[in-house]
Structures are given as structure tokens and as C-alpha cells.
Design a protein around this motif. Structure first.
Motif, PDB file in Angstrom:
ATOM      1  N   ARG A 158      -4.196   0.746  -5.276  1.00  0.00           N
ATOM      2  CA  ARG A 158      -5.612   0.644  -5.634  1.00  0.00           C
ATOM      3  C   ARG A 158      -6.152  -0.744  -5.332  1.00  0.00           C
ATOM      4  NH1 ARG A 158      -8.737  -1.714  -8.803  1.00  0.00           N
ATOM      5  NH2 ARG A 158      -7.015  -2.797  -9.835  1.00  0.00           N
ATOM      6  N   SER A 159      -5.424  -1.768  -5.788  1.00  0.00           N
ATOM      7  CA  SER A 159      -5.883  -3.147  -5.602  1.00  0.00           C
ATOM      8  C   SER A 159      -5.914  -3.546  -4.130  1.00  0.00           C
ATOM      9  CB  SER A 159      -4.975  -4.107  -6.376  1.00  0.00           C
ATOM     10  OG  SER A 159      -5.009  -3.826  -7.753  1.00  0.00           O
ATOM     11  N   GLY A 160      -4.892  -3.148  -3.379  1.00  0.00           N
ATOM     12  CA  GLY A 160      -4.844  -3.485  -1.959  1.00  0.00           C
ATOM     13  C   GLY A 160      -5.948  -2.811  -1.171  1.00  0.00           C
ATOM     14  N   THR A 161      -6.205  -1.545  -1.472  1.00  0.00           N
ATOM     15  CA  THR A 161      -7.260  -0.816  -0.772  1.00  0.00           C
ATOM     16  C   THR A 161      -8.632  -1.384  -1.106  1.00  0.00           C
ATOM     17  OG1 THR A 161      -5.901   1.190  -0.842  1.00  0.00           O
ATOM     18  CG2 THR A 161      -8.239   1.473  -0.336  1.00  0.00           C
ATOM     19  N   TYR A 167     -12.968  -6.812   2.250  1.00  0.00           N
ATOM     20  CA  TYR A 167     -12.873  -7.636   3.462  1.00  0.00           C
ATOM     21  C   TYR A 167     -13.691  -7.041   4.607  1.00  0.00           C
ATOM     22  CZ  TYR A 167     -11.098  -9.578   7.786  1.00  0.00           C
ATOM     23  OH  TYR A 167     -11.022 -10.150   9.029  1.00  0.00           O
ATOM     24  N   LEU A 168     -13.599  -5.725   4.774  1.00  0.00           N
ATOM     25  CA  LEU A 168     -14.349  -5.070   5.853  1.00  0.00           C
ATOM     26  C   LEU A 168     -15.863  -5.224   5.653  1.00  0.00           C
ATOM     27  CD1 LEU A 168     -12.230  -1.808   6.229  1.00  0.00           C
ATOM     28  CD2 LEU A 168     -12.275  -3.784   7.776  1.00  0.00           C
ATOM     29  N   ARG A 169     -16.255  -5.379   4.387  1.00  0.00           N
ATOM     30  CA  ARG A 169     -17.677  -5.547   4.090  1.00  0.00           C
ATOM     31  C   ARG A 169     -18.108  -7.010   4.149  1.00  0.00           C
ATOM     32  NH1 ARG A 169     -17.588  -3.313  -0.542  1.00  0.00           N
ATOM     33  NH2 ARG A 169     -17.415  -5.220  -1.788  1.00  0.00           N
ATOM     34  N   ASP A 170     -17.305  -7.895   3.523  1.00  0.00           N
ATOM     35  CA  ASP A 170     -17.720  -9.296   3.356  1.00  0.00           C
ATOM     36  C   ASP A 170     -17.091 -10.255   4.354  1.00  0.00           C
ATOM     37  OD1 ASP A 170     -19.091  -8.346   1.137  1.00  0.00           O
ATOM     38  OD2 ASP A 170     -17.422  -8.769  -0.235  1.00  0.00           O
ATOM     39  N   LYS A 171     -15.991  -9.819   5.002  1.00  0.00           N
ATOM     40  CA  LYS A 171     -15.291 -10.632   6.002  1.00  0.00           C
ATOM     41  C   LYS A 171     -14.768 -11.958   5.441  1.00  0.00           C
ATOM     42  CE  LYS A 171     -15.935  -7.792   9.473  1.00  0.00           C
ATOM     43  NZ  LYS A 171     -16.446  -6.646   8.713  1.00  0.00           N
ATOM     44  N   LYS A 172     -14.296 -11.953   4.194  1.00  0.00           N
ATOM     45  CA  LYS A 172     -13.707 -13.154   3.599  1.00  0.00           C
ATOM     46  C   LYS A 172     -12.189 -13.102   3.782  1.00  0.00           C
ATOM     47  CE  LYS A 172     -17.282 -13.807   0.090  1.00  0.00           C
ATOM     48  NZ  LYS A 172     -17.590 -13.825  -1.358  1.00  0.00           N
ATOM     49  N   LYS A 173     -11.626 -14.174   4.340  1.00  0.00           N
ATOM     50  CA  LYS A 173     -10.194 -14.195   4.635  1.00  0.00           C
ATOM     51  C   LYS A 173      -9.337 -14.037   3.377  1.00  0.00           C
ATOM     52  CE  LYS A 173     -10.368 -16.812   8.941  1.00  0.00           C
ATOM     53  NZ  LYS A 173      -9.951 -18.035   9.638  1.00  0.00           N
ATOM     54  N   GLU A 174      -9.825 -14.536   2.265  1.00  0.00           N
ATOM     55  CA  GLU A 174      -9.075 -14.428   1.012  1.00  0.00           C
ATOM     56  C   GLU A 174      -8.861 -12.968   0.630  1.00  0.00           C
ATOM     57  OE1 GLU A 174      -6.963 -15.690  -2.299  1.00  0.00           O
ATOM     58  OE2 GLU A 174      -7.593 -16.779  -0.507  1.00  0.00           O
ATOM     59  N   GLN A 175      -9.833 -12.133   0.913  1.00  0.00           N
ATOM     60  CA  GLN A 175      -9.718 -10.707   0.600  1.00  0.00           C
ATOM     61  C   GLN A 175      -8.668 -10.035   1.486  1.00  0.00           C
ATOM     62  OE1 GLN A 175     -13.804  -9.891   1.340  1.00  0.00           O
ATOM     63  NE2 GLN A 175     -14.466 -10.275  -0.769  1.00  0.00           N
ATOM     64  N   LEU A 176      -8.613 -10.445   2.751  1.00  0.00           N
ATOM     65  CA  LEU A 176      -7.599  -9.913   3.660  1.00  0.00           C
ATOM     66  C   LEU A 176      -6.211 -10.365   3.222  1.00  0.00           C
ATOM     67  CD1 LEU A 176      -7.070  -8.276   6.229  1.00  0.00           C
ATOM     68  CD2 LEU A 176      -7.289 -10.413   7.527  1.00  0.00           C
ATOM     69  N   ARG A 177      -6.112 -11.617   2.821  1.00  0.00           N
ATOM     70  CA  ARG A 177      -4.833 -12.148   2.317  1.00  0.00           C
ATOM     71  C   ARG A 177      -4.375 -11.362   1.084  1.00  0.00           C
ATOM     72  NH1 ARG A 177      -4.188 -16.309  -1.570  1.00  0.00           N
ATOM     73  NH2 ARG A 177      -2.115 -17.236  -1.551  1.00  0.00           N
ATOM     74  N   GLN A 178      -5.313 -11.088   0.183  1.00  0.00           N
ATOM     75  CA  GLN A 178      -5.000 -10.325  -1.020  1.00  0.00           C
ATOM     76  C   GLN A 178      -4.487  -8.930  -0.666  1.00  0.00           C
ATOM     77  OE1 GLN A 178      -8.352  -9.937  -3.651  1.00  0.00           O
ATOM     78  NE2 GLN A 178      -7.183  -8.945  -5.265  1.00  0.00           N
ATOM     79  N   ALA A 179      -5.178  -8.253   0.266  1.00  0.00           N
ATOM     80  CA  ALA A 179      -4.739  -6.923   0.695  1.00  0.00           C
ATOM     81  C   ALA A 179      -3.345  -6.997   1.309  1.00  0.00           C
ATOM     82  CB  ALA A 179      -5.740  -6.349   1.696  1.00  0.00           C
ATOM     83  N   GLY A 180      -3.080  -8.059   2.087  1.00  0.00           N
ATOM     84  CA  GLY A 180      -1.771  -8.229   2.708  1.00  0.00           C
ATOM     85  C   GLY A 180      -0.653  -8.344   1.693  1.00  0.00           C
ATOM     86  N   TYR A 181      -0.912  -9.061   0.617  1.00  0.00           N
ATOM     87  CA  TYR A 181       0.086  -9.173  -0.452  1.00  0.00           C
ATOM     88  C   TYR A 181       0.424  -7.792  -1.018  1.00  0.00           C
ATOM     89  CZ  TYR A 181       0.099 -14.269  -0.958  1.00  0.00           C
ATOM     90  OH  TYR A 181       0.263 -15.615  -0.757  1.00  0.00           O
ATOM     91  N   TYR A 182      -0.610  -7.048  -1.378  1.00  0.00           N
ATOM     92  CA  TYR A 182      -0.382  -5.757  -2.022  1.00  0.00           C
ATOM     93  C   TYR A 182       0.329  -4.769  -1.100  1.00  0.00           C
ATOM     94  CZ  TYR A 182      -3.207  -7.043  -6.067  1.00  0.00           C
ATOM     95  OH  TYR A 182      -3.685  -7.647  -7.207  1.00  0.00           O
ATOM     96  N   PHE A 183      -0.128  -4.680   0.144  1.00  0.00           N
ATOM     97  CA  PHE A 183       0.502  -3.728   1.054  1.00  0.00           C
ATOM     98  C   PHE A 183       1.911  -4.180   1.442  1.00  0.00           C
ATOM     99  CE2 PHE A 183      -4.043  -2.559   1.992  1.00  0.00           C
ATOM    100  CZ  PHE A 183      -3.965  -1.305   1.395  1.00  0.00           C
TER     101      PHE A 183
END
Length: 228
Positions: A158-161, A167-183
Motif C-alpha cells: 500500500r505504502s509503496g504504491t 511521484y508520477l503526479r508530483d515528480k519528487k525524487k523523495e517519493q520515488l526513493r520511498q517507493a523503491g524502499y518499499y518495493f
């Protein structure tokens, strides 16, 4: 190149080793391994997916299979959370050994004992693994500063998705990093579960000691941090 090195450094150390991505990988590998182990070697009981156990328990009760239902009733899981939470409260400022390492060492000992428990005591073995899993999930609750679980997937998914969507909406790298951790944690859990399932079917009850080895790596990583 400098940025890449910096990113790798963050994966390895973060604020403290207990939250480092590399440490979380070994915890998740072990968590997946434990779940597959109890399902394949200990009468098809999940060590940490208590939702699945409750579903199967309720179904067995309604079908009149009370013995099978009671086999899935596991009071040890909440006991593990209770123990870890109280231990943290009393020993969070311990100097000689970090309280997380003490609980991790306890988990390793419990799982090592499980490897000696014969199949005739599968219920006891499954409960002890669940107890160890509960200690782990309460003790290690963050990766890179983000809340996560090292012994289950649904919250991480849930958190990763959600992070990927942002990220796809706001394009903030921190959000992509967060998704990477979870996945990344989910992938490690899945790999651990796959290895645990195959090895459990091939070699039986003693393979839980592999999980002990994975947790020992985590213990050593936190020890290295102390002497850095």
C-alpha cells in the motif's frame, strides 16, 4: 558519480543501521523464509500472516472442525509484540548492547530451538516462530525513516504504491526513493519466501536455521555500526 556514491551511502547507513536498507533486506528475507517454513513444515500455518490464519480458523470453526481451528489460534503473536514494546521502554538507553540487538539475539535463539522441535509438536513450533516474528516486526519498524513491516507485505504494498502514485503526479525524487524502499523490501520478502518454500520441502524442519543465519547478518551489521 558523487550523487550515486551518496545514494549508496544512504542505503547502507541512513540515520542508524537498524533503519538501513541493507539491514531491512536481511530482515525481510528472513521474514519471508519463516512464513514459507511454517506453512510447508509446520502444518500449513502462517508464522506472520495472521489474517490468513484467522480466515482459516473461522472457516474451520464454522465447519465444525474445532481441532483444526484451534491449531490456527495463536496467542504467541501478540505476546511477542507486548514483550518487544516493554523491553524497548525499559532498555532503550542501554549502553553495552543496543536493545534491538538483544531482541534480535532472542529471536535467533528461539528460531534455533524451533529447528530441534520434532514434527509431532508442530503447533508449538509454529507458535514460537510467530512469537519470534512478532518481536521482529515490533522491533524494526522503519527503513530509511519510513514505517514498514519486515515480516509481511500488505502494508508495504500500500505504502509503496501510494508513493509511486505521488511521484508520477508530483515528480519528487523523495517519493520515488520511498517507493523503491518499499518495493525492495517486498522483493526481498518474496525471495526469502521462495527459498524457504523450496528448502523446506527438500530438507525439512531444520532449514529454519538458515533464517537464523540471515538474522545473524543483521545483528553483525548493527554491531559494525557501533564500532564505526
Amino acid at each position: 558519480m558523487e550523487k550515486k556514491a551518496s545514494f549508496v551511502g544512504r542505503l547502507l547507513s541512513e540515520n542508524q543501521m537498524s533503519e538501513a536498507f541493507i539491514n531491512s533486506m536481511f530482515l525481510a528475507l528472513s521474514g519471508g523464509f519463516q512464513d514459507a517454513y511454517t506453512y510447508n513444515c509446520r502444518d500449513e500455518v502462517f508464522s506472520n500472516a495472521q489474517t490468513g490464519n484467522v480466515v482459516l480458523m473461522s472457516q474451520n470453526f464454522l465447519e465444525g472442525n474445532f481441532t483444526a481451528g484451534l491449531r490456527l489460534l495463536n496467542p504467541f503473536a501478540p505476546m511477542g509484540v507486548f514483550l518487544a514494546e516493554n523491553f524497548q521502554e525499559h532498555y532503550r538507553y542501554a549502553k553495552r548492547l543496543h536493545w534491538r540487538q538483544v531482541l534480535l539475539a532472542a529471536e535467533i535463539v528461539i528460531l534455533a530451538i524451533v529447528g530441534f522441535i520434532p514434527s509431532s509438536y508442530n503447533m508449538l513450533a509454529a507458535m514460537l516462530v510467530s512469537f519470534a516474528c512478532a518481536i521482529q516486526v515490533q522491533t524494526f519498524r522503519k527503513v530509511g525513516g519510513y514505517s514498514y513491516a519486515s515480516t509481511m507485505c500488505i502494508g508495504n504494498l500500500r505504502s509503496g504504491t501510494a508513493a509511486l502514485s505521488m511521484y508520477l503526479r508530483d515528480k519528487k525524487k523523495e517519493q520515488l526513493r520511498q517507493a523503491g524502499y518499499y518495493f525492495g523490501v517486498i522483493l526481498a520478502f518474496a525471495i526469502g519466501a521462495g527459498i524457504g518454500g523450496v528448502f523446506s520441502m527438500l530438507y525439512g524442519i531444520h532449514v529454519i536455521w538458515i533464517s537464523c543465519g540471515l538474522l545473524l547478518v543483521s545483528f553483525l551489521l548493527m554491531s559494525l555500526e557501533k564500532y564505526r
